[in-house]
Design an enzyme around this catalytic site. Structure first.
Site, PDB file in Angstrom:
ATOM      1  N   ALA A 164       0.873  -1.176   0.000  1.00  0.00           N
ATOM      2  CA  ALA A 164       0.000   0.000   0.000  1.00  0.00           C
ATOM      3  C   ALA A 164       0.908   1.223   0.000  1.00  0.00           C
ATOM      4  O   ALA A 164       2.072   1.148   0.437  1.00  0.00           O
ATOM      5  CB  ALA A 164      -0.874  -0.009   1.244  1.00  0.00           C
TER       6      ALA A 164
ATOM      7  N   GLU B 160      -0.898  -9.155  -0.514  1.00  0.00           N
ATOM      8  CA  GLU B 160      -2.331  -9.331  -0.210  1.00  0.00           C
ATOM      9  C   GLU B 160      -3.160  -9.365  -1.497  1.00  0.00           C
ATOM     10  O   GLU B 160      -4.099 -10.135  -1.621  1.00  0.00           O
ATOM     11  CB  GLU B 160      -2.800  -8.221   0.745  1.00  0.00           C
ATOM     12  CG  GLU B 160      -2.221  -8.414   2.142  1.00  0.00           C
ATOM     13  CD  GLU B 160      -2.488  -7.244   3.075  1.00  0.00           C
ATOM     14  OE1 GLU B 160      -2.142  -6.104   2.703  1.00  0.00           O
ATOM     15  OE2 GLU B 160      -3.046  -7.463   4.166  1.00  0.00           O
TER      16      GLU B 160
ATOM     17  N   GLU C 141       4.403  -5.237   7.412  1.00  0.00           N
ATOM     18  CA  GLU C 141       3.677  -4.144   8.072  1.00  0.00           C
ATOM     19  C   GLU C 141       4.131  -3.873   9.501  1.00  0.00           C
ATOM     20  O   GLU C 141       4.188  -2.709   9.927  1.00  0.00           O
ATOM     21  CB  GLU C 141       2.168  -4.420   8.064  1.00  0.00           C
ATOM     22  CG  GLU C 141       1.486  -4.177   6.725  1.00  0.00           C
ATOM     23  CD  GLU C 141       1.554  -5.362   5.769  1.00  0.00           C
ATOM     24  OE1 GLU C 141       2.323  -6.310   6.043  1.00  0.00           O
ATOM     25  OE2 GLU C 141       0.845  -5.337   4.760  1.00  0.00           O
TER      26      GLU C 141
ATOM     27  N   GLY D 223       0.428  -4.874   0.871  1.00  0.00           N
ATOM     28  CA  GLY D 223      -0.763  -4.903   0.020  1.00  0.00           C
ATOM     29  C   GLY D 223      -0.524  -5.605  -1.317  1.00  0.00           C
ATOM     30  O   GLY D 223      -1.467  -6.098  -1.930  1.00  0.00           O
TER      31      GLY D 223
HETATM   32  N1  COA Z   1       4.608   3.060  -0.589  1.00  0.00           N
HETATM   33  C1  COA Z   1       5.024   4.224  -1.107  1.00  0.00           C
HETATM   34  N2  COA Z   1       6.153   4.367  -1.814  1.00  0.00           N
HETATM   35  C2  COA Z   1       6.899   3.257  -2.000  1.00  0.00           C
HETATM   36  C3  COA Z   1       6.541   2.006  -1.480  1.00  0.00           C
HETATM   37  C4  COA Z   1       5.335   1.930  -0.747  1.00  0.00           C
HETATM   38  N3  COA Z   1       4.895   0.790  -0.232  1.00  0.00           N
HETATM   39  N4  COA Z   1       7.496   1.117  -1.802  1.00  0.00           N
HETATM   40  C5  COA Z   1       8.414   1.777  -2.523  1.00  0.00           C
HETATM   41  N5  COA Z   1       8.064   3.081  -2.631  1.00  0.00           N
HETATM   42  C6  COA Z   1       8.784   4.164  -3.326  1.00  0.00           C
HETATM   43  C7  COA Z   1       9.970   4.647  -2.536  1.00  0.00           C
HETATM   44  O1  COA Z   1       9.565   5.580  -1.555  1.00  0.00           O
HETATM   45  C8  COA Z   1      10.821   5.266  -3.637  1.00  0.00           C
HETATM   46  O2  COA Z   1      10.246   6.502  -3.975  1.00  0.00           O
HETATM   47  P1  COA Z   1      11.234   7.799  -4.228  1.00  0.00           P
HETATM   48  O3  COA Z   1      12.099   7.378  -5.372  1.00  0.00           O
HETATM   49  O4  COA Z   1      10.266   8.885  -4.569  1.00  0.00           O
HETATM   50  O5  COA Z   1      11.988   7.992  -2.962  1.00  0.00           O
HETATM   51  C9  COA Z   1      10.575   4.342  -4.808  1.00  0.00           C
HETATM   52  O6  COA Z   1       9.330   3.653  -4.538  1.00  0.00           O
HETATM   53  C10 COA Z   1      11.645   3.285  -5.007  1.00  0.00           C
HETATM   54  O7  COA Z   1      11.780   2.561  -3.789  1.00  0.00           O
HETATM   55  P2  COA Z   1      13.184   2.386  -2.999  1.00  0.00           P
HETATM   56  O8  COA Z   1      12.863   2.127  -1.568  1.00  0.00           O
HETATM   57  O9  COA Z   1      14.064   3.524  -3.318  1.00  0.00           O
HETATM   58  O10 COA Z   1      13.722   1.068  -3.711  1.00  0.00           O
HETATM   59  P3  COA Z   1      14.757   0.015  -3.088  1.00  0.00           P
HETATM   60  O11 COA Z   1      15.176  -0.853  -4.218  1.00  0.00           O
HETATM   61  O12 COA Z   1      15.801   0.706  -2.310  1.00  0.00           O
HETATM   62  O13 COA Z   1      13.880  -0.864  -2.055  1.00  0.00           O
HETATM   63  C11 COA Z   1      11.942  -2.085  -1.278  1.00  0.00           C
HETATM   64  C12 COA Z   1      12.854  -1.683  -2.485  1.00  0.00           C
HETATM   65  C13 COA Z   1      10.755  -2.809  -1.846  1.00  0.00           C
HETATM   66  C14 COA Z   1      12.742  -3.004  -0.343  1.00  0.00           C
HETATM   67  C15 COA Z   1      11.534  -0.802  -0.516  1.00  0.00           C
HETATM   68  O14 COA Z   1      10.993   0.115  -1.461  1.00  0.00           O
HETATM   69  C16 COA Z   1      10.488  -1.028   0.550  1.00  0.00           C
HETATM   70  O15 COA Z   1      10.814  -1.532   1.595  1.00  0.00           O
HETATM   71  N6  COA Z   1       9.242  -0.613   0.297  1.00  0.00           N
HETATM   72  C17 COA Z   1       8.169  -0.667   1.264  1.00  0.00           C
HETATM   73  C18 COA Z   1       7.687  -2.068   1.462  1.00  0.00           C
HETATM   74  C19 COA Z   1       6.621  -2.105   2.524  1.00  0.00           C
HETATM   75  O16 COA Z   1       6.853  -1.905   3.691  1.00  0.00           O
HETATM   76  N7  COA Z   1       5.392  -2.405   2.078  1.00  0.00           N
HETATM   77  C20 COA Z   1       4.280  -2.555   2.956  1.00  0.00           C
HETATM   78  C21 COA Z   1       3.488  -1.302   3.019  1.00  0.00           C
HETATM   79  S1  COA Z   1       2.135  -1.485   4.141  1.00  0.00           S
END
Ligand code: COA
Length: 261
Positions: free
Chosen positions: A66, A115, A135, A112
């Site tokens: 999400a 999910e 989460e 999400g």
């Molecule tokens: N919501 C909003 N933005 C998200 C996102 C999310 N769930 N997941 C990734 N993004 C965005 C990042 O903020 C970043 O945006 P920016 O370039 O404007 O800063 C962009 O997507 C790229 O992500 P980044 O984190 O830079 O990539 P990465 O390769 O370093 O890491 C992940 C990849 C998937 C490990 C990391 O993005 C992450 O942990 N995301 C969240 C996962 C999460 O907790 N999901 C559950 C949400 S309830």
């Protein structure tokens, strides 16, 4: 169909929905959830469409969760509304669609995203995919059905561990856990999903819809899945597809299903 955050393509009787916010790793914001609902609704009503594949754009992410930026400032009641509306509009809606929905997990399927994949009727994954429900690392719990569907798919103990550790598992582990049905290379992911669809659409779509209802009934509170199966089984006998399927078998021919009730 024109959308901001998703692409919908139709190829014969197969539809593909691609979540298309690659800069945000296809994170599900409220617009994307509404667009997905609308696309699924249109495809459900489109008589020519027999199956739907859901995937993410690019090779990095299916859906990375999400959209955290969208809910970071929410208070309790907004949290309740977010989960309830999302579950109704998308996750429960997909699970109960009458047409097969297959998730082709091409990369990160987190929160999400996992999910959504778990709401689909089954899942195939690229060998590079990573899956998890992170989460609790954000101080929240899964709100789009993750605490319910993950234990259904992998068992309570593994679900507890995955949710408590907030960790990611590999596609191979997901295969072992029963979370995905097949793992293949990134290049072969969509061809594999399409090959499975081609097997599905040889069969009666009327019977497939009845089977989806009966299978889902077993996971509904206060519903006896065996009774639903009996009713759906009986209902099949009144369909043209039943006459076609059984007559073709007895005449040693291939059925030509009308796919009509
Ligand atoms: N919501 C909003 N933005 C998200 C996102 C999310 N769930 N997941 C990734 N993004 C965005 C990042 O903020 C970043 O945006 P920016 O370039 O404007 O800063 C962009 O997507 C790229 O992500 P980044 O984190 O830079 O990539 P990465 O390769 O370093 O890491 C992940 C990849 C998937 C490990 C990391 O993005 C992450 O942990 N995301 C969240 C996962 C999460 O907790 N999901 C559950 C949400 S309830």
């Amino acid at each position: 169909m024109k959308f901001e955050n998703i692409l919908v393509e139709k190829n014969n009787s197969l539809a593909q929905i691609t979540i298309n916010r690659p800069k945000k790793l296809n994170a599900l914001n409220s617009t994307t959830i509404k667009e997905l609902h609308e696309a699924f609704e249109l495809l459900e009503d489109d008589e020519n469409m027999r199956a739907i594949i859901v995937t993410g754009s690019g090779e990095k992410a299916f859906v990375a969760g999400a959209d955290i930026a969208e809910f970071a400032h929410f208070a309790e009641q907004e949290g309740v509304n977010l989960a309830r509306e999302g579950q109704e509009l998308l996750f429960n809606y997909v699970e109960n669609l009458s047409k097969p929905v297959i998730a082709a997990i091409n990369g990160f399927a987190l929160g999400g995203g996992l999910e959504l994949a778990m709401s689909c009727h089954f899942r195939v994954a690229a060998d590079t995919a990573k899956m998890g429900l992170p989460e609790v690392s954000l101080g929240v719990i899964p709100g789009y059905g993750g605490t319910q569907r993950l234990p259904q798919l992998v068992g309570k103990g593994k679900a507890m561990e995955m949710i408590m550790t907030a960790g990611m598992i590999s596609a191979e582990d997901a295969l072992q856990f029963g979370l995905v049905n097949h793992v293949t290379t990134q290049e072969e992911l969509l061809p594999l999903a399409e090959k499975i669809v081609s097997k599905i659409i040889r069969n009666s779509s009327v019977a497939i819809s009845a089977a989806i209802r009966a299978i889902n009934a077993g996971f509904e509170d206060g519903v006896n899945g065996f009774n639903v199966e009996i009713e759906e089984f009986g209902g099949s006998f009144g369909t043209e597809d039943f006459t076609e399927g059984t007559t073709a078998f007895l005449n040693k021919k291939k059925p030509n299903f009308l796919n009509k009730n």
